[in-house]
Scaffold this motif. Sequence first.
Motif, short mmCIF file in Angstrom:
data_model
loop_
_atom_site.label_atom_id
_atom_site.label_comp_id
_atom_site.label_asym_id
_atom_site.label_seq_id
_atom_site.Cartn_x
_atom_site.Cartn_y
_atom_site.Cartn_z
N LEU A 45 26.25 -3.08 73.89
CA LEU A 45 26.56 -4.20 75.10
C LEU A 45 28.15 -4.92 74.95
O LEU A 45 28.17 -4.98 73.36
CB LEU A 45 25.76 -5.11 75.61
N LEU A 61 21.47 -10.83 72.06
CA LEU A 61 22.79 -10.85 72.17
C LEU A 61 23.78 -10.11 71.33
O LEU A 61 24.27 -8.77 71.27
CB LEU A 61 23.23 -12.10 73.56
N SER A 62 23.93 -10.70 69.88
CA SER A 62 24.57 -10.88 69.26
C SER A 62 23.80 -9.83 68.90
O SER A 62 24.93 -9.00 68.31
CB SER A 62 24.58 -12.00 67.91
N SER A 91 31.00 -13.53 80.30
CA SER A 91 30.06 -12.27 81.14
C SER A 91 29.30 -11.08 79.96
O SER A 91 29.81 -10.98 79.04
CB SER A 91 30.89 -11.65 82.28
N TYR A 92 27.73 -10.41 79.79
CA TYR A 92 27.86 -9.12 79.24
C TYR A 92 27.24 -8.29 79.96
O TYR A 92 26.97 -8.67 81.08
CB TYR A 92 26.33 -9.96 78.15
N ARG A 108 30.03 -9.04 74.52
CA ARG A 108 30.84 -10.18 75.59
C ARG A 108 31.83 -9.80 75.87
O ARG A 108 32.68 -9.97 74.85
CB ARG A 108 30.13 -10.86 74.44
N ALA A 138 25.49 -6.31 70.79
CA ALA A 138 26.60 -6.97 70.48
C ALA A 138 26.97 -5.40 69.66
O ALA A 138 27.93 -4.45 69.58
CB ALA A 138 27.38 -7.35 70.59
#
Length: 120
Positions: free
Chosen positions: A72, A63-64, A85-86, A74, A67
């Motif tokens: 995406l 996720l990092s 939420s993502y 965060r 992002a």
Amino acid sequence: MPTGRGTAHEPRKCDAALSRAFRFLGKRWNGVLLGTLMAGPASFSEIKRALAGINDSVLSERLSELAAAGLLVRSVIEGPPVAVSYALTPVGQELFPALEALTSWAERNLMDDGPCAGKV
């Protein structure tokens, strides 16, 4: 070297942009994580449930990375309780056609044995 059609023959080359795309999207979990977010924003736990077999640290790392790449975002939703939420950014949403095309191709041509096997 000329070909039979009067044009010079170009040796095959690796497409650098395609190579970068597959190196990034082909990294374990990145592609399916983005595909999961195509349905809309999701919490960490919702994403984890959707990606059977991923552990918390790897999910957090992916996720990092996504992002940092601008795919995406965060968002922290003030509580109580506080929620995170993502969601895909507009740049991430640009991948929809490619991910949908890959999904359709895989449904037609590959066996169902991946991290989403058996899921409805």
